[in-house]
Design an enzyme around this catalytic site. Structure first.
Site, PDB file in Angstrom:
ATOM      1  N   LYS A  75      43.315  64.511  43.514  1.00  7.68           N
ATOM      2  CA  LYS A  75      42.032  65.151  43.796  1.00  7.68           C
ATOM      3  C   LYS A  75      41.831  66.292  42.798  1.00  7.68           C
ATOM      4  O   LYS A  75      42.780  67.033  42.494  1.00  7.68           O
ATOM      5  CB  LYS A  75      42.043  65.677  45.236  1.00  7.68           C
ATOM      6  N   SER A 150      36.010  65.256  51.998  1.00  7.94           N
ATOM      7  CA  SER A 150      35.688  65.513  50.618  1.00  7.94           C
ATOM      8  C   SER A 150      36.568  64.762  49.622  1.00  7.94           C
ATOM      9  O   SER A 150      36.211  64.671  48.447  1.00  7.94           O
ATOM     10  CB  SER A 150      35.800  67.010  50.340  1.00  7.94           C
ATOM     11  N   SER A 174      39.342  66.176  55.438  1.00  9.34           N
ATOM     12  CA  SER A 174      38.977  65.603  54.140  1.00  9.34           C
ATOM     13  C   SER A 174      39.928  64.567  53.562  1.00  9.34           C
ATOM     14  O   SER A 174      39.597  63.940  52.555  1.00  9.34           O
ATOM     15  CB  SER A 174      38.795  66.722  53.122  1.00  9.34           C
TER      16      SER A 174
END
Ligand code: GLN
Length: 476
Positions: A75, A150, A174
């Site tokens: 990420k 996310s 997330s």
């Protein structure tokens, strides 16, 4: 090639080269990344170089480690030395961290090959990856729908077969929510089990890094690799990482499972049906499943959306146009600072900073922030009561399957995506999302297993059993 564990085993025994494996994954990326947009950056040359080094290590008779040659996506809020880390925000444009996050160091030391940085909602604020400054990621199961967020880029990368493993961060869900929407496994570890050193801070008392993977065994292997004490994070738990892989096949005979009644309210019927099927499968496997009430979870969302923005408003004060990334022109320092923040942050981030600043203002602190902290304590108590008679708790991960782009444009509708995941963040407990069949439109459904702090082994054991009972993808 779906299993990272098998891939690493093959590479360690010279049955396959890391370079050949990487090339296969790069071909999949080349074929569909334009459609999916999972990555902010693919670090092709360095990945090829790293894979070559892994092959040299194997050829020389040494062992590159448990993740030898496994391609991994990170990420883009995890610091990577000399490699742009954007948090999918314009404000970090051009910034290259001078150091690797601890998890990145540990992955490298275990022989993993970092392939690139994945897209996210700006600064990890969101549940759909629509709030990225670089455009949304699309769900590989249906390109007209969101991958969740996310960590949408990481979940989509694994679901699309771009990498067998990805890391995400989970502040309010997330990792687990996008995992559920993309049909992969996602884990939020106990707060403090995985070092946050080098994770760009959103809400520090919630943030945890964890794995996304095709299966529970791979997720366990990655968590074993990245977890354990790190002196560079003051909230890191000072004990070694417990083994998780050993427990996976033990079944659920005698395990006491609580189905959280509050977390079945307001959930789409297709999802609830799957959760009940999981409860039945657990019962057939010898577990004792019963309904349990955790009353305070009803206030979880409200408490989270006060505390998390409050922490974010403080954490994001560092983006001042001086220390990191972009700088807009201004007549003096204050004007430059304001102009940078106004043009560098997207709308959702600005909204959170305003909300957090307001909640912390003199006169409002007791009414909002203080109350939210009390809810946090209440939630802890309610979970403790539930765990007095249950080993793990079961719930949906997300109230619905993947939704269409633009469908949740008002913030409250979007925030409700996190109803089932936020409670574990409020109390710091671990939770995992496991795919279990499909729901509306043939889209993946994820179920969540929660466990008390540091009881990951038990949580993985239940998750592994659920995975073994999941309907085959084509037949569901
Ligand atoms: N969707 C939640 C939020 O927007 C959770 C985000 C996260 O876990 N990083 O805050």
């Amino acid at each position: 090639m779906n299993s990272a564990k098998d891939l690493a085993a093959d590479i360690r025994r010279s049955r396959q080269s890391a370079t050949a494996a990487l090339n296969e994954y790069l071909q999949v990326i080349d074929a569909s990344e334009d459609d999916v947009h999972a990555f902010n950056l693919v670090d092709r040359e360095v990945a090829i170089e790293t894979a070559g080094k892994i092959d040299e290590i194997v050829d020389s008779g040494r062992d590159p480690g448990p993740l030898a040659g496994v391609p991994v996506a990170l990420k883009d809020n995890l610091c990577t030395r000399g490699l742009a880390t954007t948090c999918s925000s314009k404000i970090l444009e051009g910034w290259e961290p001078p150091y690797d996050a601890t998890v990145v160091q540990r992955l490298r030391a275990a022989g993993a090959v970092i392939v690139g940085k994945t897209n996210l909602d700006e600064f990890a604020m969101g549940s759909s990856t629509e709030h990225s400054a670089f455009g949304p990621t699309r769900n590989p199961h249906d390109l007209t729908r969101v991958p969740g967020g996310s960590s949408g880029g990481s979940a989509a990368a694994v679901a699309a077969g771009f990498t067998p493993i990805a890391l995400g961060s989970d502040t309010g869900g997330s990792i687990r929510q996008p995992a559920a929407l993309c049909g992969v496994v996602g884990v939020k570890p106990t707060y403090g089990l995985v070092s946050r050193y080098g994770l760009v801070a959103f809400a520090s008392s919630f943030d945890q890094i964890g794995p996304l993977a095709n299966n529970v065994a791979d997720a366990a292997l990655v968590l074993e690799t990245i977890g354990g004490h790190d002196p560079l994070d003051s909230t890191s738990i000072p004990s070694p990482m417990p083994s998780l892989s050993d427990n996976l096949d033990r079944g659920v005979e005698g395990m006491r499972v609580g189905l959280v009644s509050e977390l079945l309210e307001g959930i789409d019927e297709d999802v609830v049906t799957r959760v009940h099927e999981v409860a039945d499968a657990l019962t057939t496997g010898g577990a004792i499943v019963e309904s349990v009430s955790v009353p305070a979870v009803e206030y979880g969302l409200t408490a989270y959306y006060l505390i998390a923005p409050a922490e974010a408003s403080s954490n994001l004060a560092r983006y001042d146009g001086v220390r990191y990334g972009m700088r807009a022109e201004g007549s003096d320092v204050a004007a430059m600072n304001a102009a940078t923040r106004r043009s560098g942050f997207g709308d959702e981030v600005v909204a959170r900073i305003m909300l957090g600043t307001f909640a912390l203002s003199a006169g409002y602190y007791d009414a909002y922030y203080g109350k939210a902290q009390k809810v946090r304590t209440l939630t802890r108590r309610d979970f403790d009561v539930a765990y007095a008679n249950h080993d793990v708790l079961l719930s949906p991960t997300s109230p619905s399957v993947a939704f269409k782009f633009g469908e949740r444009s008002d913030p409250m509708t979007m925030y409700r995506c996190d109803t089932c995941t936020i409670p574990s963040n409020l109390v710091g407990d671990p939770a995992i999302s496991v795919p279990f069949g499909t729901g509306n439109h043939g889209l993946p459904v994820g179920v969540q297993i929660m466990a008390p702090q540091l009881e990951e082994a038990r949580m993985f054991q239940a998750a592994s059993f659920i995975e073994s009972q999941a309907p085959p993808r084509s037949a569901s």
